[in-house]
Motif scaffolding. Sequence first.
Motif, short mmCIF file in Angstrom:
data_model
loop_
_atom_site.label_atom_id
_atom_site.label_comp_id
_atom_site.label_asym_id
_atom_site.label_seq_id
_atom_site.Cartn_x
_atom_site.Cartn_y
_atom_site.Cartn_z
N GLN A 159 0.85 -1.18 0.00
CA GLN A 159 0.00 0.00 0.00
C GLN A 159 0.88 1.23 0.00
OE1 GLN A 159 -3.30 -0.18 -0.21
NE2 GLN A 159 -3.13 -2.40 -0.31
N PRO A 163 -3.91 6.06 -11.38
CA PRO A 163 -4.46 4.81 -10.85
C PRO A 163 -3.35 3.83 -10.51
CG PRO A 163 -5.12 5.15 -13.14
CD PRO A 163 -4.28 6.30 -12.76
N ARG A 223 -3.87 -2.34 -6.88
CA ARG A 223 -3.75 -2.68 -5.45
C ARG A 223 -3.64 -4.18 -5.23
NH1 ARG A 223 -1.73 1.46 -2.87
NH2 ARG A 223 -2.91 3.33 -3.27
N ARG A 245 -7.78 -5.06 -8.63
CA ARG A 245 -8.45 -3.94 -7.98
C ARG A 245 -7.58 -2.72 -8.22
NH1 ARG A 245 -8.72 -7.87 -3.77
NH2 ARG A 245 -10.77 -8.80 -3.73
N SER A 247 -7.09 1.44 -7.75
CA SER A 247 -7.55 2.61 -7.00
C SER A 247 -6.91 3.86 -7.56
CB SER A 247 -7.23 2.46 -5.52
OG SER A 247 -5.84 2.51 -5.32
N ASP A 257 -9.84 8.09 -3.85
CA ASP A 257 -10.83 7.38 -3.04
C ASP A 257 -11.63 6.36 -3.84
OD1 ASP A 257 -10.07 8.93 -0.94
OD2 ASP A 257 -11.69 10.39 -1.17
N ARG A 258 -11.44 6.33 -5.13
CA ARG A 258 -12.25 5.46 -6.00
C ARG A 258 -11.56 4.11 -6.21
NH1 ARG A 258 -15.10 7.25 -11.58
NH2 ARG A 258 -16.46 5.45 -11.67
N LEU A 259 -12.34 3.05 -6.17
CA LEU A 259 -11.84 1.69 -6.39
C LEU A 259 -12.60 1.08 -7.56
CD1 LEU A 259 -9.89 -0.43 -5.16
CD2 LEU A 259 -11.83 -1.29 -3.87
#
Length: 186
Positions: free
Chosen positions: A9, A126, A129, A146, A148, A151-153
């Motif tokens: 992360q 982007p 993840r 996934r 990100s 805040d958008r996934l």
Amino acid sequence: MNKVMTRAQHTPGARPPGARPPGTRPPGRRDTRRPSGAPPRSPNGSTPHTPPRPDSPAVPAPHRHLPQPPRPRPRPTDLFADLLVAVLSGQRPVHAMLRHTLGRAYDDLAHLAERGPLRTTHGIRPVVRDIGYDMPRPGAIEAFARISAGDRLRAMAFRLELGTDRRWRCTAVELGGPRSPRPTGD
């Protein structure tokens, strides 16, 4: 068998592990086997031995390079997820995937990239993840990622198949749900 790998992360503004603080430089060369670090030679060709001055720092011994174990090759799912995100976010052109796709996958990718689904106006790139995959048969991988951006996934699914030349190629790609129906004359 489903396998999921979680990527590290990243927090905005944080340095990766082992990175130097801004404004610092790497240490200077201290290898005495090279001309820039070799002591001056005397006229007879030998190097004079002079003891270090007490006010100078001690020069460390030359680095010994130990054999490093070979790096593991990255998984094709990781490589393709990064390539697909780069294309869908506008960081790379669609034709960069031309030799990495088969069949309808290139057309689907071009259609998705026209809409720019992963482009952001805030300057946030982007990031992949998590990646998971399933091998329904040898030589085929069905994967999901996934993605990100702030805040958008988002979710992306793609299929890879191993060709006779032992190269992986993307044969299907979907972003955020099933692909939209296309005319049959296409």
